[in-house]
Design a protein around this motif. Structure first.
Motif, PDB file in Angstrom:
ATOM      1  N   ILE A   1      -1.839  -2.952 -12.423  1.00  0.00           N
ATOM      2  CA  ILE A   1      -0.728  -2.830 -11.464  1.00  0.00           C
ATOM      3  C   ILE A   1      -1.187  -3.273 -10.072  1.00  0.00           C
ATOM      4  O   ILE A   1      -0.514  -4.067  -9.409  1.00  0.00           O
ATOM      5  CB  ILE A   1      -0.216  -1.368 -11.413  1.00  0.00           C
ATOM      6  N   LYS A   2      -2.354  -2.775  -9.655  1.00  0.00           N
ATOM      7  CA  LYS A   2      -2.841  -3.101  -8.301  1.00  0.00           C
ATOM      8  C   LYS A   2      -3.013  -4.617  -8.143  1.00  0.00           C
ATOM      9  O   LYS A   2      -2.668  -5.190  -7.113  1.00  0.00           O
ATOM     10  CB  LYS A   2      -4.176  -2.406  -8.051  1.00  0.00           C
TER      11      LYS A   2
ATOM     12  N   SER B   1       2.007   2.840   4.679  1.00  0.00           N
ATOM     13  CA  SER B   1       0.740   2.191   5.064  1.00  0.00           C
ATOM     14  C   SER B   1       0.239   1.290   3.937  1.00  0.00           C
ATOM     15  O   SER B   1      -0.270   0.190   4.180  1.00  0.00           O
ATOM     16  CB  SER B   1      -0.337   3.238   5.355  1.00  0.00           C
ATOM     17  N   LEU B   2       0.412   1.774   2.721  1.00  0.00           N
ATOM     18  CA  LEU B   2      -0.031   0.980   1.567  1.00  0.00           C
ATOM     19  C   LEU B   2       0.814  -0.295   1.444  1.00  0.00           C
ATOM     20  O   LEU B   2       0.284  -1.374   1.160  1.00  0.00           O
ATOM     21  CB  LEU B   2       0.079   1.822   0.279  1.00  0.00           C
TER      22      LEU B   2
ATOM     23  N   GLY C   1      -3.630   1.074 -14.073  1.00  0.00           N
ATOM     24  CA  GLY C   1      -3.712   1.129 -12.609  1.00  0.00           C
ATOM     25  C   GLY C   1      -4.328  -0.136 -12.043  1.00  0.00           C
ATOM     26  O   GLY C   1      -3.829  -0.719 -11.078  1.00  0.00           O
TER      27      GLY C   1
ATOM     28  N   LEU D   1      -0.438  -2.646   3.977  1.00  0.00           N
ATOM     29  CA  LEU D   1      -1.735  -3.214   3.558  1.00  0.00           C
ATOM     30  C   LEU D   1      -1.513  -4.319   2.519  1.00  0.00           C
ATOM     31  O   LEU D   1      -2.122  -5.394   2.582  1.00  0.00           O
ATOM     32  CB  LEU D   1      -2.641  -2.112   2.996  1.00  0.00           C
ATOM     33  N   TYR D   2      -0.612  -4.040   1.564  1.00  0.00           N
ATOM     34  CA  TYR D   2      -0.319  -5.059   0.542  1.00  0.00           C
ATOM     35  C   TYR D   2       0.280  -6.312   1.172  1.00  0.00           C
ATOM     36  O   TYR D   2      -0.052  -7.432   0.795  1.00  0.00           O
ATOM     37  CB  TYR D   2       0.630  -4.500  -0.530  1.00  0.00           C
TER      38      TYR D   2
ATOM     39  N   PHE E   1       5.762   0.638  -2.907  1.00  0.00           N
ATOM     40  CA  PHE E   1       5.222   2.010  -2.872  1.00  0.00           C
ATOM     41  C   PHE E   1       5.941   2.861  -1.829  1.00  0.00           C
ATOM     42  O   PHE E   1       6.457   2.344  -0.829  1.00  0.00           O
ATOM     43  CB  PHE E   1       3.726   1.958  -2.559  1.00  0.00           C
ATOM     44  N   SER E   2       5.909   4.167  -2.066  1.00  0.00           N
ATOM     45  CA  SER E   2       6.565   5.051  -1.091  1.00  0.00           C
ATOM     46  C   SER E   2       5.680   5.222   0.156  1.00  0.00           C
ATOM     47  O   SER E   2       6.159   5.574   1.220  1.00  0.00           O
ATOM     48  CB  SER E   2       6.853   6.410  -1.722  1.00  0.00           C
ATOM     49  N   ASP E   3       4.390   4.951  -0.007  1.00  0.00           N
ATOM     50  CA  ASP E   3       3.462   5.060   1.125  1.00  0.00           C
ATOM     51  C   ASP E   3       3.580   3.795   1.994  1.00  0.00           C
ATOM     52  O   ASP E   3       3.198   2.690   1.564  1.00  0.00           O
ATOM     53  CB  ASP E   3       2.029   5.208   0.578  1.00  0.00           C
TER      54      ASP E   3
END
Lengths: 159, 218
Positions: free
Chosen positions: A18-19, A101-102, A15, A105-106, A97-99
């Motif tokens: 990946i981030k 907002s994320l 994780g 942000l990225y 990402f499916s989100d």
């Protein structure tokens, strides 16, 4: 790389990797390259880990160093062989990402300088200022000020 | 209310698909391709440089009145280029559809053959270069006085009792033979050192990559 090492020492921290890799890449292909390079380097340098810090800190540090090195290499390659550089497909969906907002942000994080990206990633991962300072190579006071500034910038970009 | 960046971060990564790691199945493909491509690029630049040098060497050596050095040396470079052109063709024939390990092993055996051939060649090349240098300075320019004869005349004034073989002082011949012998003996080592100087870094990476891939296969 033994499957034991991969399962015990990389998978629990994938994780983190990946981030970090997502923050330094613009395409899925680059992301996979960076991720694989980090995993390989974690495996290669495992004997250099002396247990002076947590394994997770080691992985953070290594991931950031590798991403920064790879970005630098990529920039150099582009300078040396402009004709070889493949222009990313504008139609490619770089949203990982499916989100939504994320994703936003990225996108905002990617507009920061490479070091600021590292600082905010570590902050969002709730690493203590002292540890962030150690990884980045600056004092924790400086980190606190820097984080405030970066957060303001991110808010501005997001709004 | 607007979410803070901390909340976006936390909530975003709570979703299952957010942290799917890519499979590590393609680990060495890119590395192998990059390494071989880098070598090919260096190899090409190296041989273009030699070709240009060989072409320029002939007129320059005539101009500075050492054609007996420049022409044989240029011919030698052309011969080396011809031999290495064959290697170049072989390199391009390496099957890129093989898996990374096979591809790198094929490349590695090509490199070994290249080093072996160039090491053998170096045992002839370095004495030949030495010979060309001596010839260049001995015979001077076309249709002019031979500097070597002047050198012998001056030498005989200094050392009148010198023993001559075909009009050349024996001591000079001995020094020349020793020089050629040493270069023939150490030519291989010099050749290897030369290859290492140019391609050493990339060859070390190749060895490391192969050993890692073998390690991974275990």
């Amino acid at each position: 790389m033994s499957s034991d090492f991969y399962t015990n020492s990389i998978v629990p921290y994938s994780g983190i990797i990946i981030k970090i890799c997502r923050a330094y890449t613009d395409s899925q292909e680059d992301f996979e390259d960076y991720y694989q390079e980090v995993c390989l380097q974690v495996w290669r340098t495992k004997d250099q880990f002396r247990g002076e810090s947590k394994w997770s800190t080691w992985v953070y540090r290594l991931s950031l160093n590798i991403c920064l090195t790879m970005i630098k290499k990529k920039k150099n390659n582009r300078q040396h062989s402009v004709s070889d550089y493949v222009v990313p497909d504008a139609t490619e969906d770089n949203h990982a990402f499916s989100d939504e907002s994320l994703n936003l942000l990225y996108d905002a994080i990617k507009q920061l300088s490479e070091i600021d990206r590292a600082v905010i990633l570590l902050y969002l991962e709730e690493r203590p200022y002292r540890e962030i300072g150690e990884i980045i190579g600056t004092s924790h006071n400086n980190i606190a000020v820097r984080i405030t500034r970066i957060k303001e910038r991110l808010k501005k970009i997001l709004n | 209310m607007e979410k803070s960046i901390e909340t976006i971060w936390k909530e975003g990564f709570l979703k299952n698909d957010a942290l799917v790691a890519p499979k590590l199945n393609n680990l060495y493909n890119q590395k192998s391709i990059h390494l071989v491509d880098k070598f090919k690029r260096m190899y090409r630049i190296n041989w273009i440089a030699i070709l240009v040098f060989a072409c320029v060497l002939i007129p320059i050596s005539i101009f500075v009145k050492i054609p007996y050095m420049g022409i044989p040396m240029a011919l030698m470079f052309f011969a080396v280029l011809f031999i290495n052109r064959k290697f170049s063709k072989k390199l391009n024939k390496i099957d890129t559809t093989e898996n990374s390990y096979q591809y790198l092993m094929s490349f590695n055996s090509w490199v070994k053959e290249l080093v072996q051939t160039n090491t053998k060649l170096s045992r002839i090349l370095y004495p030949y270069i030495f010979l060309s240098l001596i010839a260049g300075f001995w015979f001077g320019g076309f249709g002019e006085n031979i500097p070597g004869n002047e050198f012998v005349a001056n030498f005989l004034i200094e050392f009148p009792n010198s023993y001559l073989v075909f009009g050349i002082p024996l001591v000079g011949i001995l020094i020349f033979i020793i020089g050629v012998g040493l270069l023939a003996f150490f030519g291989g080592v010099i050749g290897k050192w030369d290859i290492n100087l140019v391609y050493g870094g990339i060859l070390k990476k190749l060895a490391l990559l192969i050993s890692e891939m073998e390690d991974l296969k275990k």
